[in-house]
Enzyme design. Structure first.
Site, short mmCIF file in Angstrom:
data_model
loop_
_atom_site.label_atom_id
_atom_site.label_comp_id
_atom_site.label_asym_id
_atom_site.label_seq_id
_atom_site.Cartn_x
_atom_site.Cartn_y
_atom_site.Cartn_z
N HIS A 1 -122.75 9.40 -14.03
CA HIS A 1 -123.07 11.02 -14.71
C HIS A 1 -121.20 11.22 -15.01
CE1 HIS A 1 -123.01 15.22 -14.51
NE2 HIS A 1 -124.15 15.55 -14.44
N ASP B 1 -131.66 12.87 -10.88
CA ASP B 1 -132.73 12.76 -11.61
C ASP B 1 -133.20 11.24 -10.92
OD1 ASP B 1 -133.44 13.98 -13.47
OD2 ASP B 1 -131.27 13.34 -14.97
#
Ligand code: CMC
Length: 464
Positions: free
Chosen positions: A308, A365
Site C-alpha cells: 500500500h 483487498d
C-alpha cells in the site's frame, strides 16, 4: 481546525538565496511544508511523481496513520464503525460530520428510499450494452448519464445538494444491481421501500420474477461491513480523481463517474478481482504458495492484495476482513479452500525479507474478495461493490471541496523533458528524420474482453 501555521522550514537555493516556508500542522500533529509561494518567490516547483509526499488539500473527513495502521472516519475508529454501525449511518457521518440521531437517520433513510429508482427511460440504455458487458463499464457510463436525467443547478442550495447526494448513494446501488441483471440476462428487480440498504441491494441482485431471495443476516452483516470499510480512504487514487474532476465545477454525476473509472484499475479497486484470479491460479497450479512468492520476488508477478502506498504495517481494514472471513467461512457448508491458500500466502510473505524490508502487508483487498464470494456476489461485481461502498466518501469530498474557501481548480505543473525548439519538417522529407514509433502493420490487434485484466506492466498475478 484548518491546519495551523506552527513553524517554518528554510529553503536554500540558487546562489545562496534563502526562503522561509510555513509549516502547517493538522489536528493529529501531522506536518506539511506549505509551498504556495514557492514558485512566485523562488521560481521553483516541486516534483513528486505519484504524489507520495504531497498533501493536495486540507480535509476533516478521514484520518489515516499508515505507520501505526490507524483509520478513522470523522474521528471514529474503523473497527468500531465496522462492528457497530450500519452503512447508511456511516454514509451520513462522512457526509455531514456526525453520526445521525434517530430522527436524522430516519430522514436520511427516507430520502435514500425515495431516490432509489432511476428514471425509467434509463432502462433502455441497459439494452444497448453488449451481453456480458463488464458491470463496471455499465456503472461508469450510467452514472455519468444520470446528469442528463437529473439536471444539477449551477450552485445547488442545501436542499438540492442533499437530493443530489441521496440520488447518487441510492442510485449507484440500483444501477449496480441492474447492470448485474443485464450481465446475466434477467429482468431487473426494482428497489423496495420495505427493505434496508444492503437487503435491498441483495434483493435486487438475487430475486427474480420466478424466485424470491431469502436474506441471511450473516451475509447482510458481511456485505454491510464490506461497504463500511470501503466507504472512505482519504486521498486515494479515485478520490483524488473526484477532487480533480470536481475542481473544474463539472457536473457531480460526471465527477463521481470519474471516480468509478479511476477505481476500476487493479492497482486500486480492481485488486479485489485480481486477488481471486491469483488465488485461483495458485490453486490450479497445485502450488502451496511458495512458487508464487518466488515469482513475486523475481518481479514476474505481483502479490495482489499486498502493499500500500500509505500503510507500512497491517491495513486495519484487512484485519477486519480477515476476521470476517473466519466468521463467514467458518459456518457449516461455507468453507473455501482459497481462504487457506490466502492465509498460507500471507504467512509465507510475512516471514520473507523481500516483503518485510519493503513493508508489504495485506491490504483491504487481500481478504475482501473471499467475503464477497461467500456472500454469493459474482466475481465481475466485486469492484462494483467497492464503488457502492466508496460513493459516500467521494461525495463527502466533493461536498467538502465545494464548501471550502480554499477550493481552486486542480492544475499541477510538470517538468518538461521533451525536445527543444526545432524547425518544422515537410512531410516528404520526414522519413529519414523520424525515429518512427508507429509502423504499418497487417497484424490484427486482439483486445481482451476485459482490458483491465490485460497485462502491459507485468503486474498480472501469473505464475513465473
Ligand atoms: N507484490 C510484490 N512486490 C510489490 C508489491 C506486491 N504486491 N507491491 C509493491 N511491491 C514492491 C515493488 O516492486 C517495489 O519493489 P522495489 O523497491 O524492488 O522496486 C516496492 O515494493 C515498492 O512498490 P511500489 O510499486 O513503488 O509501491 P506503490 O506505493 O507505488 O504502490 C500499490 C502501491 C498498492 C499499487 C502496490 O503495492 C501494488 O501494486 N499492490 C498490489 C495491488 C493491490 O493490492 N492494490 C490494492 C491497494 S489497497 C486498496 C485500494 O487502494 O484500492
Amino acid at each position: 481546525m484548518d491546519g495551523d501555521i506552527t513553524e517554518a522550514a528554510a529553503l536554500r537555493y540558487g546562489s545562496g538565496q534563502e526562503m522561509e516556508l510555513p509549516v502547517i500542522t493538522g489536528s493529529e500533529d501531522e506536518k506539511a511544508v506549505d509551498i504556495e509561494r514557492l514558485r512566485s518567490t523562488a521560481g521553483l516547483v516541486t516534483l513528486d511523481e505519484g504524489f507520495a509526499n504531497t498533501a493536495s488539500c486540507r480535509s476533516a473527513i478521514t484520518y489515516l496513520d499508515g505507520e501505526k495502521g490507524i483509520l478513522r472516519y470523522r474521528g471514529y475508529p474503523i473497527e468500531d464503525l465496522a462492528e457497530k454501525s450500519r452503512f447508511v449511518e456511516v454514509a451520513y457521518l462522512l457526509m455531514y460530520g456526525d453520526l445521525p440521531t434517530a430522527i436524522q437517520l430516519d430522514d436520511f433513510s427516507a430520502i435514500l428510499n425515495s431516490s432509489s429508482l432511476i428514471h425509467e427511460d434509463m432502462r433502455h440504455f441497459f439494452l444497448a450494452f453488449p451481453n456480458n458487458a463488464h458491470p463496471m463499464s455499465i456503472l461508469t457510463t450510467m452514472v455519468a448519464s444520470l446528469s442528463a436525467f437529473y439536471p444539477v443547478p449551477e450552485n445547488p442550495n442545501d436542499e438540492e445538494e442533499a437530493q443530489i447526494i441521496a440520488n447518487l448513494v441510492s442510485q449507484v446501488r440500483t444501477i449496480a444491481a441492474f447492470s448485474f441483471k443485464k450481465f446475466i440476462g434477467e429482468p431487473v428487480v426494482y428497489p423496495s421501500y420495505k427493505l434496508r440498504f444492503v437487503e435491498n441491494f441483495l434483493n435486487m441482485m438475487f430475486s427474480s420474477p420466478v424466485s424470491s431471495y431469502e436474506q441471511d443476516p450473516d451475509i447482510v452483516k458481511a456485505v454491510e461491513t464490506f461497504l463500511i470499510v470501503h466507504a472512505d480512504h482519504e486521498q486515494n487514487c479515485s478520490t483524488a480523481a473526484v477532487r480533480i474532476a470536481g475542481s473544474s465545477l463539472a457536473n457531480v454525476y460526471a465527477v463521481i463517474s470519474a471516480g468509478i473509472s479511476a477505481l476500476w484499475g487493479r492497482r486500486h479497486g480492481g485488486a479485489n478481482q485480481a486477488v481471486i484470479t491469483m488465488l485461483r491460479s495458485i490453486q490450479e497450479a497445485g502450488d502451496d504458495g511458495r512458487q508464487f512468492i518466488e515469482s513475486a520476488k523475481n518481479k514476474k508477478a505481483r502479490l495482489m492484495g499486498f502493499g500500500h502506498r500509505v500503510y507500512k504495517t497491517f491495513d486495519p481494514r484487512a484485519i477486519i476482513m480477515k476476521k470476517l472471513c473466519h466468521r463467514i467461512l467458518g459456518k457449516p457448508g461455507m468453507t473455501d479452500p482459497m481462504f487457506e491458500i490466502a492465509m498460507r500466502l500471507e504467512e509465507a510473505a510475512l516471514s520473507d525479507d523481500y516483503f518485510l524490508s519493503r513493508n508489504l502487508y495485506p491490504n483491504v483487498d487481500f481478504y475482501s474478495g473471499l467475503i464477497l464470494k461467500a456472500a454469493g456476489i459474482p466475481f465481475d461485481m466485486f469492484t462494483v461493490l467497492f464503488a457502492i461502498g466508496r460513493t459516500p466518501g467521494w461525495l463527502a469530498h466533493w461536498r467538502e471541496m465545494r464548501h471550502s474557501e480554499n477550493s481552486r481548480i486542480a492544475r499541477p505543473r510538470q517538468i518538461y523533458v521533451g525536445p527543444l525548439k526545432r524547425s518544422y519538417i515537410p512531410v516528404n522529407l520526414r522519413e529519414k528524420h523520424s525515429v518512427g514509433v508507429m509502423r504499418r502493420s497487417r497484424t490484427k490487434i486482439v483486445v481482451s474482453k476485459y482490458p483491465e485484466m490485460a497485462d502491459p506492466s507485468g503486474e498480472m498475478p501469473e505464475m513465473g
